[in-house]
Design an enzyme around this catalytic site. Structure first.
Site, PDB file in Angstrom:
ATOM      1  N   ASN A 152       0.796  -1.237   0.000  1.00 54.74           N
ATOM      2  CA  ASN A 152       0.000   0.000   0.000  1.00 54.74           C
ATOM      3  C   ASN A 152       0.830   1.291   0.000  1.00 54.74           C
ATOM      4  O   ASN A 152       0.395   2.297  -0.521  1.00 54.74           O
ATOM      5  CB  ASN A 152      -1.065  -0.010   1.113  1.00 54.74           C
ATOM      6  CG  ASN A 152      -0.498  -0.160   2.491  1.00 54.74           C
ATOM      7  OD1 ASN A 152       0.680  -0.495   2.647  1.00 54.74           O
ATOM      8  ND2 ASN A 152      -1.306   0.076   3.501  1.00 54.74           N
ATOM      9  N   CYS A 285      -3.315   1.406   6.792  1.00 53.05           N
ATOM     10  CA  CYS A 285      -3.552   0.827   8.124  1.00 53.05           C
ATOM     11  C   CYS A 285      -4.134   1.887   9.059  1.00 53.05           C
ATOM     12  O   CYS A 285      -4.808   1.567  10.030  1.00 53.05           O
ATOM     13  CB  CYS A 285      -2.248   0.294   8.685  1.00 53.05           C
ATOM     14  SG  CYS A 285      -0.956   1.539   8.658  1.00 53.05           S
ATOM     15  N   GLU A 459       8.129   2.611  14.578  1.00 50.89           N
ATOM     16  CA  GLU A 459       8.996   2.988  13.453  1.00 50.89           C
ATOM     17  C   GLU A 459       9.010   4.508  13.345  1.00 50.89           C
ATOM     18  O   GLU A 459       7.976   5.158  13.526  1.00 50.89           O
ATOM     19  CB  GLU A 459       8.461   2.381  12.151  1.00 50.89           C
ATOM     20  CG  GLU A 459       8.709   0.885  12.083  1.00 50.89           C
ATOM     21  CD  GLU A 459       8.411   0.285  10.718  1.00 50.89           C
ATOM     22  OE1 GLU A 459       7.495   0.774  10.031  1.00 50.89           O
ATOM     23  OE2 GLU A 459       9.092  -0.683  10.348  1.00 50.89           O
TER      24      GLU A 459
HETATM   25  P1  NAP Z   1      -0.170  -9.053   3.996  1.00 52.45           P
HETATM   26  O1  NAP Z   1      -1.015  -9.952   3.163  1.00 52.45           O
HETATM   27  O2  NAP Z   1      -0.001  -9.391   5.417  1.00 52.45           O
HETATM   28  O3  NAP Z   1       1.248  -8.999   3.274  1.00 52.45           O
HETATM   29  C1  NAP Z   1       2.292  -8.180   3.737  1.00 52.45           C
HETATM   30  C2  NAP Z   1       3.603  -8.749   3.254  1.00 52.45           C
HETATM   31  O4  NAP Z   1       3.804 -10.006   3.887  1.00 52.45           O
HETATM   32  C3  NAP Z   1       3.660  -9.014   1.749  1.00 52.45           C
HETATM   33  O5  NAP Z   1       4.952  -8.756   1.296  1.00 52.45           O
HETATM   34  C4  NAP Z   1       3.327 -10.486   1.689  1.00 52.45           C
HETATM   35  O6  NAP Z   1       3.749 -11.131   0.520  1.00 52.45           O
HETATM   36  C5  NAP Z   1       4.093 -10.980   2.901  1.00 52.45           C
HETATM   37  N1  NAP Z   1       3.679 -12.302   3.359  1.00 52.45           N
HETATM   38  C6  NAP Z   1       2.454 -12.872   3.350  1.00 52.45           C
HETATM   39  N2  NAP Z   1       2.512 -14.133   3.853  1.00 52.45           N
HETATM   40  C7  NAP Z   1       3.809 -14.360   4.178  1.00 52.45           C
HETATM   41  C8  NAP Z   1       4.515 -15.466   4.741  1.00 52.45           C
HETATM   42  N3  NAP Z   1       3.906 -16.600   5.055  1.00 52.45           N
HETATM   43  N4  NAP Z   1       5.835 -15.330   4.950  1.00 52.45           N
HETATM   44  C9  NAP Z   1       6.471 -14.193   4.639  1.00 52.45           C
HETATM   45  N5  NAP Z   1       5.868 -13.117   4.091  1.00 52.45           N
HETATM   46  C10 NAP Z   1       4.549 -13.194   3.878  1.00 52.45           C
HETATM   47  O7  NAP Z   1      -0.683  -7.556   3.946  1.00 52.45           O
HETATM   48  P2  NAP Z   1      -1.013  -6.670   2.666  1.00 52.45           P
HETATM   49  O8  NAP Z   1      -2.347  -7.068   2.150  1.00 52.45           O
HETATM   50  O9  NAP Z   1       0.125  -6.649   1.706  1.00 52.45           O
HETATM   51  O10 NAP Z   1      -1.057  -5.215   3.334  1.00 52.45           O
HETATM   52  C11 NAP Z   1      -2.168  -4.752   3.984  1.00 52.45           C
HETATM   53  C12 NAP Z   1      -2.051  -4.937   5.491  1.00 52.45           C
HETATM   54  O11 NAP Z   1      -0.898  -4.270   5.965  1.00 52.45           O
HETATM   55  C13 NAP Z   1      -3.208  -4.323   6.241  1.00 52.45           C
HETATM   56  O12 NAP Z   1      -3.614  -5.167   7.278  1.00 52.45           O
HETATM   57  C14 NAP Z   1      -2.618  -3.033   6.785  1.00 52.45           C
HETATM   58  O13 NAP Z   1      -3.280  -2.529   7.913  1.00 52.45           O
HETATM   59  C15 NAP Z   1      -1.232  -3.453   7.079  1.00 52.45           C
HETATM   60  N6  NAP Z   1      -0.339  -2.290   7.164  1.00 52.45           N
HETATM   61  C16 NAP Z   1       0.104  -1.907   8.386  1.00 52.45           C
HETATM   62  C17 NAP Z   1       0.915  -0.788   8.507  1.00 52.45           C
HETATM   63  C18 NAP Z   1       1.409  -0.352   9.848  1.00 52.45           C
HETATM   64  O14 NAP Z   1       2.364   0.418   9.879  1.00 52.45           O
HETATM   65  N7  NAP Z   1       0.836  -0.787  10.959  1.00 52.45           N
HETATM   66  C19 NAP Z   1       1.282  -0.064   7.369  1.00 52.45           C
HETATM   67  C20 NAP Z   1       0.806  -0.476   6.128  1.00 52.45           C
HETATM   68  C21 NAP Z   1       0.004  -1.610   6.044  1.00 52.45           C
HETATM   69  P3  NAP Z   1       2.637 -11.950  -0.358  1.00 52.45           P
HETATM   70  O15 NAP Z   1       1.642 -10.942  -0.762  1.00 52.45           O
HETATM   71  O16 NAP Z   1       3.390 -12.560  -1.457  1.00 52.45           O
HETATM   72  O17 NAP Z   1       2.012 -12.986   0.504  1.00 52.45           O
END
Ligand code: NAP
Length: 479
Positions: A152, A285, A459
């Site tokens: 994102n 997020c 962070e």
């Molecule tokens: P996600 O599905 O959890 O994926 C995040 C990252 O993790 C991607 O690079 C993903 O790669 C990787 N990943 C997934 N499964 C994994 C595994 N088993 N082992 C290692 N890596 C793995 O989240 P998203 O849909 O990309 O992002 C949205 C989420 O991020 C939301 O929940 C949002 O709130 C959160 N977010 C939080 C913050 C914060 O600072 N708190 C900031 C931005 C976003 P793959 O897609 O290839 O699985």
């Protein structure tokens, strides 16, 4: 686009995946394939880890000033190339160009901030209570890190981790999200140009996240995981990190309450709502997920918000005048459609929007729902789309209880003109960050992060570098 690297970055060299695999990168505005990038497997991840481990000792000994200057140069290059990087980000992620430019500035700022922090890592000398012993305290890099980022904020989520890791003297393997690998590869090229030694940063783009990351986390050579993504994946990675006792920082999901009291300035509240809801098309997020509005002002707030949301222009992010780009992919849009349908079935009124348009791309219109039933699924799910769900409340205790009634605790927004109430409510909200009469909390100089299932650690800010440092204490008897 033509100069953007599409290979893996390992040991300072651009290389193909060992098995030659590639994966497509799509344009979410058209659904068309932009290009293919290398698709790393476990062998490539191992090579990246080895490069990071090999580079660690010498990198840790590099003068803080040298590390600082690399970050400063990278900051300057990013700023010079704002337009190029913004176009790249918009093409792979969809956000409008104006927002992409904003993210480039935000992302660059992490490098400037941590270039300043790199030379301020301190230690200490103290006399212990017995008067005979001294304690020498120094701070050392934690060691090779695995950084995992979401799609994102493709550039800023990288710099928010790489900046403090470089400043602290850590080496890294970065695994960006498969939807947005190009921004991370462009960032690696910039850091190389800025003088980052080979092996300090390695980038593995992959569609096989689990196969690539799990062996690194369990292997014992990676000493730190910094993850930004969903809570579900964070929980899985925490379990994987337990075996080798890998230190972790977790920036996870949110379910932000946005509370408008009866004494709020409604102009400020609507302005704040537009930012807290619509930044990044709601794919943040920090996005306001639940709007709690005092019953006496709810109708007026809903009317004004619907008017502003309805005036936004939806379209491809590269087109002039567009305010709202496409969502990241079909799955993301289908989730938003299901959540809205569920709320409407339970009696929510659609004040504006509510239907995905026909045609290519993953567009969804800005939507305002009023009279949302508290049992609706979007109350306990991150919407991750441009949908504002309004509920009403009657008193302060009630709204605090409802705002806190969630496993998440990243951010909350409070709108009131009363100072007492502002402080009282902020202190009682179970969140890591509060926006007081504002819809924006993100700032590289502030500690970003959540409580409860929104994460561990912070962070940015003065404390951002702490996540990448360990204390070492020397016991020194003085005879
Ligand atoms: P996600 O599905 O959890 O994926 C995040 C990252 O993790 C991607 O690079 C993903 O790669 C990787 N990943 C997934 N499964 C994994 C595994 N088993 N082992 C290692 N890596 C793995 O989240 P998203 O849909 O990309 O992002 C949205 C989420 O991020 C939301 O929940 C949002 O709130 C959160 N977010 C939080 C913050 C914060 O600072 N708190 C900031 C931005 C976003 P793959 O897609 O290839 O699985």
């Amino acid at each position: 686009m033509t100069d953007t690297p599409t290979q893996l970055f390992i040991g300072g060299a651009w290389v193909d995946a060992a098995d030659g695999a590639t994966m497509p990168v799509d344009d979410p505005a058209t659904g068309e394939i932009l290009c293919h990038v290398a698709d790393a497997g476990p062998k490539d991840a191992k090579l990246a880890e080895e490069a990071a481990v090999r580079a660690q000792e010498e990198w840790a000994r590099t003068a803080p000033r040298a590390r600082s200057e690399i970050l400063r140069r990278a900051y300057e290059i990013i700023i010079e190339r704002t337009d190029e990087l913004a176009h790249l980000m918009t093409s792979e992620m969809g956000k409008p160009l104006a927002e992409a430019r904003g993210e480039v500035a935000y992302a660059a700022e992490f490098f400037r901030w941590f270039s300043e922090e790199a030379v301020r890592i301190d230690g200490g000398l103290a006399t212990l209570p017995d008067g005979r012993n001294r304690m020498l305290l120094s701070r050392r890099p934690v060691g090779p890190c695995l950084l995992i980022t979401p799609w994102n904020f493709p550039l800023a989520m990288g710099t928010r981790k790489i900046g403090p890791a470089v400043a602290a003297g850590c080496t890294m393997v970065l695994k960006p999200a498969p939807q947005t690998p190009l921004s991370s590869l462009a960032l690696a090229a910039i850091l190389k140009e800025a003088g980052l030694p080979d092996g300090v940063l390695n980038v593995v783009t992959t569609s096989r996240a689990g196969e690539v990351c799990e062996p690194l986390l369990r292997g014992g050579r990676i000493r730190k995981l910094s993850f930004t993504g969903s809570t579900a994946v964070g929980q899985l990675l925490l379990a994987q990190s337990a075996q080798a006792v890998v230190r972790t920082s977790m920036e996870l999901g949110g379910n932000a309450p946005f509370v408008v009291f009866e004494d709020a300035d409604l102009d400020k509240a609507v302005d704040g709502a537009m930012v807290a809801k619509m930044r990044n098309m709601g794919e943040a997020c920090t996005a306001a997920n639940r709007f709690f509005v005092h019953r006496s002002v709810a109708a007026e707030f809903g009317r004004r918000l619907a008017e502003r949301m309805g005036a936004l222009v939806v379209g491809p992010g590269t087109r002039d005048g567009v305010d709202v780009g496409p969502l990241i992919d079909k799955r993301g849009r289908a989730k938003v459609e299901e959540l809205v349908a569920d709320a409407v079935e339970r009696g929510a009124q659609v004040l504006v929007g509510g239907h995905a348009p026909e045609g290519p791309g993953c567009f969804y219109p800005p939507t305002v729902l009023a009279d949302v039933d508290p049992g609706s699924r979007l109350m306990d799910t991150e919407i991750f789309g441009p949908v504002a769900a309004i509920l009403t409340f009657d008193d302060e205790d009630e709204v605090i209880r409802r705002a806190n009634d969630t496993p998440w605790g990243l951010v909350g927004y409070v709108f009131t003109e009363g100072l007492d109430r502002a402080l009282r409510v902020s202190e009682r909200l179970e969140v890591g960050m509060v926006g007081l009469n504002t819809g924006l909390v993100s700032n590289p100089a502030a500690p970003f992060g959540g409580v409860k299932q929104s994460g561990l650690g912070r962070e940015g800010g003065r404390v951002g570098i702490d996540e990448f440092l360990e204390y070492q204490y020397l016991a020194v008897p003085v005879r």
